[in-house]
Design a protein around this motif. Structure first.
Motif, PDB file in Angstrom:
ATOM      1  N   LYS A  62      14.819 -23.514  -0.873  1.00  0.00           N
ATOM      2  CA  LYS A  62      14.870 -23.689  -2.322  1.00  0.00           C
ATOM      3  C   LYS A  62      14.644 -22.351  -3.017  1.00  0.00           C
ATOM      4  O   LYS A  62      14.155 -21.406  -2.416  1.00  0.00           O
ATOM      5  N   ASP A  63      15.010 -22.311  -4.294  1.00  0.00           N
ATOM      6  CA  ASP A  63      14.694 -21.173  -5.147  1.00  0.00           C
ATOM      7  C   ASP A  63      13.562 -21.572  -6.089  1.00  0.00           C
ATOM      8  O   ASP A  63      13.506 -22.711  -6.550  1.00  0.00           O
ATOM      9  N   TYR A  64      12.678 -20.634  -6.354  1.00  0.00           N
ATOM     10  CA  TYR A  64      11.538 -20.883  -7.237  1.00  0.00           C
ATOM     11  C   TYR A  64      11.450 -19.775  -8.279  1.00  0.00           C
ATOM     12  O   TYR A  64      11.568 -18.602  -7.952  1.00  0.00           O
ATOM     13  N   GLU A  65      11.221 -20.160  -9.530  1.00  0.00           N
ATOM     14  CA  GLU A  65      11.007 -19.193 -10.600  1.00  0.00           C
ATOM     15  C   GLU A  65       9.506 -19.039 -10.815  1.00  0.00           C
ATOM     16  O   GLU A  65       8.752 -20.005 -10.714  1.00  0.00           O
ATOM     17  N   PHE A  66       9.082 -17.807 -11.098  1.00  0.00           N
ATOM     18  CA  PHE A  66       7.647 -17.559 -11.282  1.00  0.00           C
ATOM     19  C   PHE A  66       7.420 -16.297 -12.090  1.00  0.00           C
ATOM     20  O   PHE A  66       8.325 -15.488 -12.296  1.00  0.00           O
ATOM     21  N   LYS A  67       6.188 -16.133 -12.518  1.00  0.00           N
ATOM     22  CA  LYS A  67       5.694 -14.905 -13.149  1.00  0.00           C
ATOM     23  C   LYS A  67       4.219 -14.769 -12.808  1.00  0.00           C
ATOM     24  O   LYS A  67       3.545 -15.739 -12.480  1.00  0.00           O
ATOM     25  N   TYR A  68       3.729 -13.551 -12.904  1.00  0.00           N
ATOM     26  CA  TYR A  68       2.298 -13.303 -12.797  1.00  0.00           C
ATOM     27  C   TYR A  68       1.686 -13.407 -14.185  1.00  0.00           C
ATOM     28  O   TYR A  68       2.317 -13.055 -15.184  1.00  0.00           O
ATOM     29  N   VAL A  69       0.434 -13.852 -14.235  1.00  0.00           N
ATOM     30  CA  VAL A  69      -0.322 -13.860 -15.481  1.00  0.00           C
ATOM     31  C   VAL A  69      -1.526 -12.958 -15.243  1.00  0.00           C
ATOM     32  O   VAL A  69      -2.472 -13.324 -14.554  1.00  0.00           O
ATOM     33  N   GLU A  73      -1.463 -11.915 -19.768  1.00  0.00           N
ATOM     34  CA  GLU A  73      -0.146 -11.356 -20.069  1.00  0.00           C
ATOM     35  C   GLU A  73       0.847 -11.702 -18.956  1.00  0.00           C
ATOM     36  O   GLU A  73       0.562 -11.481 -17.786  1.00  0.00           O
ATOM     37  N   TRP A  74       2.014 -12.227 -19.328  1.00  0.00           N
ATOM     38  CA  TRP A  74       3.049 -12.603 -18.364  1.00  0.00           C
ATOM     39  C   TRP A  74       3.800 -11.367 -17.881  1.00  0.00           C
ATOM     40  O   TRP A  74       4.205 -10.536 -18.701  1.00  0.00           O
ATOM     41  N   GLN A  75       3.978 -11.249 -16.548  1.00  0.00           N
ATOM     42  CA  GLN A  75       4.716 -10.113 -15.979  1.00  0.00           C
ATOM     43  C   GLN A  75       5.588 -10.579 -14.821  1.00  0.00           C
ATOM     44  O   GLN A  75       5.209 -11.478 -14.069  1.00  0.00           O
ATOM     45  N   ASN A  76       6.721  -9.931 -14.680  1.00  0.00           N
ATOM     46  CA  ASN A  76       7.625 -10.220 -13.574  1.00  0.00           C
ATOM     47  C   ASN A  76       7.261  -9.422 -12.332  1.00  0.00           C
ATOM     48  O   ASN A  76       6.585  -8.396 -12.412  1.00  0.00           O
ATOM     49  N   GLU A  77       7.760  -9.892 -11.202  1.00  0.00           N
ATOM     50  CA  GLU A  77       7.638  -9.200  -9.917  1.00  0.00           C
ATOM     51  C   GLU A  77       8.800  -8.231  -9.798  1.00  0.00           C
ATOM     52  O   GLU A  77       9.967  -8.641  -9.883  1.00  0.00           O
ATOM     53  N   VAL A  78       8.521  -6.950  -9.588  1.00  0.00           N
ATOM     54  CA  VAL A  78       9.586  -5.947  -9.499  1.00  0.00           C
ATOM     55  C   VAL A  78      10.407  -6.102  -8.220  1.00  0.00           C
ATOM     56  O   VAL A  78      11.554  -5.674  -8.161  1.00  0.00           O
ATOM     57  N   GLU A  79       9.836  -6.725  -7.182  1.00  0.00           N
ATOM     58  CA  GLU A  79      10.547  -6.925  -5.922  1.00  0.00           C
ATOM     59  C   GLU A  79      11.077  -8.354  -5.771  1.00  0.00           C
ATOM     60  O   GLU A  79      11.304  -8.831  -4.661  1.00  0.00           O
ATOM     61  N   ALA A  80      11.297  -9.044  -6.879  1.00  0.00           N
ATOM     62  CA  ALA A  80      11.812 -10.412  -6.830  1.00  0.00           C
ATOM     63  C   ALA A  80      13.215 -10.414  -6.223  1.00  0.00           C
ATOM     64  O   ALA A  80      13.951  -9.428  -6.290  1.00  0.00           O
ATOM     65  N   SER A  91      12.972 -14.409 -22.124  1.00  0.00           N
ATOM     66  CA  SER A  91      12.794 -13.329 -21.165  1.00  0.00           C
ATOM     67  C   SER A  91      13.231 -13.820 -19.791  1.00  0.00           C
ATOM     68  O   SER A  91      13.491 -15.009 -19.592  1.00  0.00           O
ATOM     69  N   ASN A  92      13.303 -12.902 -18.845  1.00  0.00           N
ATOM     70  CA  ASN A  92      13.648 -13.259 -17.471  1.00  0.00           C
ATOM     71  C   ASN A  92      12.440 -13.773 -16.711  1.00  0.00           C
ATOM     72  O   ASN A  92      11.314 -13.356 -16.972  1.00  0.00           O
ATOM     73  N   ASN A  93      12.689 -14.668 -15.757  1.00  0.00           N
ATOM     74  CA  ASN A  93      11.691 -15.092 -14.777  1.00  0.00           C
ATOM     75  C   ASN A  93      12.041 -14.486 -13.445  1.00  0.00           C
ATOM     76  O   ASN A  93      13.214 -14.334 -13.116  1.00  0.00           O
ATOM     77  N   SER A  94      11.045 -14.149 -12.645  1.00  0.00           N
ATOM     78  CA  SER A  94      11.256 -13.701 -11.277  1.00  0.00           C
ATOM     79  C   SER A  94      11.699 -14.907 -10.453  1.00  0.00           C
ATOM     80  O   SER A  94      11.285 -16.031 -10.724  1.00  0.00           O
ATOM     81  N   VAL A  95      12.521 -14.665  -9.423  1.00  0.00           N
ATOM     82  CA  VAL A  95      13.019 -15.736  -8.575  1.00  0.00           C
ATOM     83  C   VAL A  95      12.714 -15.426  -7.119  1.00  0.00           C
ATOM     84  O   VAL A  95      12.960 -14.307  -6.643  1.00  0.00           O
ATOM     85  N   LEU A  96      12.176 -16.422  -6.410  1.00  0.00           N
ATOM     86  CA  LEU A  96      11.988 -16.379  -4.960  1.00  0.00           C
ATOM     87  C   LEU A  96      13.099 -17.213  -4.339  1.00  0.00           C
ATOM     88  O   LEU A  96      13.292 -18.362  -4.733  1.00  0.00           O
ATOM     89  N   GLN A  97      13.799 -16.659  -3.385  1.00  0.00           N
ATOM     90  CA  GLN A  97      14.850 -17.410  -2.685  1.00  0.00           C
ATOM     91  C   GLN A  97      14.368 -17.657  -1.266  1.00  0.00           C
ATOM     92  O   GLN A  97      14.289 -16.744  -0.472  1.00  0.00           O
ATOM     93  N   LEU A  98      14.053 -18.911  -0.985  1.00  0.00           N
ATOM     94  CA  LEU A  98      13.540 -19.267   0.331  1.00  0.00           C
ATOM     95  C   LEU A  98      14.568 -20.092   1.071  1.00  0.00           C
ATOM     96  O   LEU A  98      14.465 -20.440   2.166  1.00  0.00           O
TER      97      LEU A  98
END
Length: 98
Positions: A62-69, A73-80, A91-98
């Motif tokens: 599955k793919d999952y959208e996420f952000k760090y808090v 403060e909301w921040q994206n993962e630079v290595e998403a 704004s954009n959300n970071s995505v994990l592709q599993l």
């Protein structure tokens, strides 16, 4: 920031380890669509070197959208793996592709 994925052979689960360098931060959480964007559900633990680290078990395939808090403060993962636009947050959300 970094993400490490460890796929389990015995079941369709991936252990995802999040590491966030945030030496001056007091709290870091991971909020995503797997936890209904709950900003308190996945706290990362502060390490002696000042970074924060935590592991979440997610279903593979599955793919999952996420952000760090980070301190609220909301921040994206630079290595998403990817980014998806979120109209609600404008704004954009970071995505994990599993």
């Amino acid at each position: 920031m970094s993400i490490k994925k460890q796929f389990l052979k015995s079941k369709p689960v991936c252990k995802v380890t999040f590491t966030v360098p945030a030496e001056t931060a007091d709290t870091v959480f991971v909020a995503g669509n797997w936890n209904n964007w709950n900003t308190n559900a996945e706290p990362l633990k502060k390490l002696k070197n000042g970074s924060f680290k935590g592991t979440v078990n997610l279903e593979s395939g599955k793919d999952y959208e996420f952000k760090y808090v980070i301190d609220g403060e909301w921040q994206n993962e630079v290595e998403a793996d990817a980014y998806n636009w979120n109209d609600y947050a404008c704004s954009n959300n970071s995505v994990l592709q599993l």
